[in-house]
Write an enzyme that holds these catalytic residues in place. Structure first.
Site, short mmCIF file in Angstrom:
data_model
loop_
_atom_site.label_atom_id
_atom_site.label_comp_id
_atom_site.label_asym_id
_atom_site.label_seq_id
_atom_site.Cartn_x
_atom_site.Cartn_y
_atom_site.Cartn_z
N GLY A 62 -62.56 -1.18 46.01
CA GLY A 62 -62.84 -2.58 45.65
C GLY A 62 -64.13 -3.04 46.31
N ARG A 100 -62.71 3.31 41.69
CA ARG A 100 -61.54 3.91 42.33
C ARG A 100 -61.42 5.29 41.68
NH1 ARG A 100 -59.59 -0.22 45.31
NH2 ARG A 100 -59.46 -2.29 44.40
N ASP A 149 -59.60 1.38 52.47
CA ASP A 149 -58.61 2.41 52.74
C ASP A 149 -58.84 3.75 52.02
OD1 ASP A 149 -56.20 3.00 53.95
OD2 ASP A 149 -55.12 2.66 52.05
N THR A 208 -64.12 -4.15 53.06
CA THR A 208 -63.05 -4.60 52.16
C THR A 208 -62.67 -6.02 52.53
OG1 THR A 208 -60.70 -4.39 51.60
CG2 THR A 208 -61.37 -3.37 53.66
N ASP A 245 -59.85 -7.16 52.26
CA ASP A 245 -58.48 -7.15 52.79
C ASP A 245 -58.44 -7.12 54.33
OD1 ASP A 245 -57.73 -7.00 50.14
OD2 ASP A 245 -57.43 -4.82 50.18
N ASP A 261 -58.09 -4.63 56.23
CA ASP A 261 -56.89 -3.86 56.64
C ASP A 261 -57.20 -2.45 57.16
OD1 ASP A 261 -57.77 -2.83 54.24
OD2 ASP A 261 -55.81 -2.77 53.28
N ARG A 264 -53.87 -7.08 49.46
CA ARG A 264 -53.01 -5.91 49.23
C ARG A 264 -51.77 -6.01 50.13
NH1 ARG A 264 -54.43 -1.51 46.21
NH2 ARG A 264 -56.64 -1.97 46.32
N LYS A 314 -48.70 -36.11 52.23
CA LYS A 314 -48.88 -36.33 50.80
C LYS A 314 -49.03 -35.03 50.01
CE LYS A 314 -48.78 -40.80 51.00
NZ LYS A 314 -47.39 -41.30 50.99
N HIS A 367 -59.75 -12.36 41.53
CA HIS A 367 -60.98 -11.63 41.87
C HIS A 367 -62.15 -12.52 42.27
CE1 HIS A 367 -58.71 -8.33 40.19
NE2 HIS A 367 -59.56 -7.52 40.78
O1 F6P Z 1 -58.70 -4.01 48.05
C1 F6P Z 1 -59.31 -5.14 47.53
C2 F6P Z 1 -58.45 -5.77 46.47
O2 F6P Z 1 -59.14 -6.88 45.94
C3 F6P Z 1 -57.03 -6.18 46.90
O3 F6P Z 1 -57.02 -7.37 47.63
C4 F6P Z 1 -56.32 -6.25 45.58
O4 F6P Z 1 -54.94 -6.06 45.74
C5 F6P Z 1 -56.95 -5.13 44.81
O5 F6P Z 1 -58.22 -4.86 45.42
C6 F6P Z 1 -57.18 -5.39 43.35
O6 F6P Z 1 -57.65 -4.23 42.79
P1 F6P Z 1 -58.40 -4.14 41.39
O7 F6P Z 1 -59.74 -4.79 41.54
O8 F6P Z 1 -58.50 -2.68 41.14
O9 F6P Z 1 -57.55 -4.89 40.42
#
Ligand code: F6P
Length: 320
Positions: A11, A72, A103, A125, A127, A129, A171, A214, A249
Site C-alpha cells: 500500500g 501487492r 509488512d 505504511t 498503518d 504496524d 489493517r 451535543k 483510501h
Molecule cells: O496497509 C495499508 C492499507 O491501506 C490498510 O490500512 C488497508 O487495510 C489496506 O491497505 C487496503 O488495501 P488495498 O489498498 O489493497 O485495498
C-alpha cells in the site's frame, strides 16, 4: 557499493516519494549510481528497472503516492520469485537494494537477506504496524487527514446532536484510530488491541448526553469490524441512530506532512550510508526520537509492533 536500487511496495504511503528522493540524492552525493524499480517486487521480477538521475526526483518531496508505483505481489513469497528478482538485480550490476513499504514488503526484504542479497527496509505504511520503529513514513500524514475529517464531522454532529462512527484504516493495528482519536477529541476509540463491550459503548453515549454533550464521535479501527456492522450492533442496545463514515483510501493520499518528509529523508539517506559501507540485512526505525538500524531477521522474527496503548487510557480519562 557503487550501484544500488530502490523500490516501493504494498500500500502506498505519503512520504514514499520523499524517501526515494533522499535515496537518489544521497547516493549521487556519495558518487554512487542509483536505479529505480517500478511496481515493487512485480517490476523487480519483470526487470522493470531504470537509472535515476538528479532531476528524476525534482518536485517529488511534496507529492503523495509513489512515482515508482507500487503493487501487492504475493508471488514474491516463493523462492522462484525471489531468485528471479536477484537475477535481475545482478543483470543490472546492482549490488544493494532499498525497499520502502509495510509488512509484505519487509517479508520480501527478509527473503532477499536470507538469500545473501544486501537489502535495507524502510518502514512506509499508514498503518504504522512495523516492528523496530515507533513511526512509519506516511502515518503522520494519514492521522492528520483523519483529524481534518473528524473536525468536520464534529461540526455536523453537534448541529444535529448525533452520534458518528468513523471507520479508519490500519489493517490489524489501532494506531491510526488511537492517534487520530486522541487528537480529534473522540469520545470513544475502539481498537483491535483492546477488548470492548457494546453495552458500555452505549452507556457512555447516554452519559455524555446527560452531561450536556451535543455529539458523540466514535473512532473505530477497521481491524475490529466494519462501521456499518458496529452501528447495527450498537442499535441492539437502544435507540442509537449512529451515522457511519468510512474514510477509506482518502487516508492514503495527499501531500506528506513536514514530519513525514523529514523522517523519509532521514531514513533514505541513512540507508545509503549503510549500503555504501557494504552493509545490508537491516531495517531502519525511529525509536525514542533517534534513527536506528536493526537486524531485519531478528526484528521480523522476534519483534512485534507495539502501539502506544497508553493513549487509549488517556482518552478514556479525558474525552467522555
Ligand atoms: O496497509 C495499508 C492499507 O491501506 C490498510 O490500512 C488497508 O487495510 C489496506 O491497505 C487496503 O488495501 P488495498 O489498498 O489493497 O485495498
Amino acid at each position: 557499493m557503487k550501484r544500488i536500487a530502490v523500490l516501493t511496495s504494498g500500500g502506498d504511503a505519503p512520504g514514499m516519494n520523499a524517501a526515494i528522493r533522499a535515496v537518489v540524492r544521497k547516493a549521487l552525493y556519495e558518487g554512487m549510481e542509483v536505479f529505480g524499480i517500478n511496481y515493487g517486487y512485480a517490476g523487480l521480477v519483470a526487470g522493470d528497472i531504470r537509472q535515476l538521475h538528479h532531476n528524476d526526483v525534482g518536485d517529488m518531496i511534496s507529492r503523495g503516492g509513489t512515482f515508482l508505483y507500487s503493487a501487492r505481489y504475493p508471488e514474491f513469497a516463493t523462492e522462484e520469485g525471489q531468485l528471479k528478482g536477484i537475477e535481475q538485480l545482478k543483470k543490472f550490476g546492482i549490488e544493494g537494494l532499498v525497499v520502502i513499504g509495510g509488512d509484505g514488503s519487509y517479508r520480501g526484504a527478509l527473503a532477499l537477506t536470507k538469500h545473501g542479497y544486501p537489502t535495507i527496509g524502510l518502514p512506509g505504511t499508514i498503518d504504522n504496524d512495523i516492528p523496530g520503529t515507533d513511526f512509519c513514513i506516511g502515518f503522520d500524514t494519514a492521522i492528520n487527514t483523519v483529524l481534518d475529517s473528524l473536525d468536520k464531522i464534529r461540526d455536523t454532529a453537534t448541529s444535529h446532536v448525533r452520534t458518528f462512527i468513523v471507520e479508519v484504516m490500519g489493517r490489524n493495528a489501532g494506531d491510526i484510530a488511537l492517534w487520530a482519536g486522541v487528537s480529534g477529541g473522540a469520545e470513544q476509540i475502539i481498537i483491535p488491541e483492546k477488548e470492548f463491550d457494546m453495552a458500555e459503548v452505549a452507556t457512555k453515549i447516554t452519559e455524555g448526553r446527560e452531561k450536556g454533550k451535543k455529539h458523540t464521535i466514535i473512532v473505530l479501527a477497521e481491524g475490529v469490524m466494519n462501521g456499518n456492522k458496529f452501528a447495527e450492533e450498537l442499535y441492539k442496545f437502544g435507540d442509537y441512530h449512529a451515522r457511519v463514515t468510512v474514510l477509506g483510501h482518502v487516508q492514503r493520499g495527499g501531500s506528506p506532512t513536514a514530519r513525514d518528509r523529514v523522517l523519509a529523508s532521514q531514513f533514505g539517506a541513512r540507508a545509503v550510508d549503510y549500503l555504501k559501507e557494504g552493509k545490508g540485512g537491516l531495517c531502519l526505525g525511529i525509536v525514542n526520537n533517534e534513527i536506528i538500524a536493526s537486524d531485519i531477521i531478528d526484528t521480523l522474527e522476534k519483534g512485534s509492533h507495539r502501539p502506544n496503548v497508553a493513549l487509549y487510557k488517556l482518552n478514556q480519562e479525558i474525552s467522555n
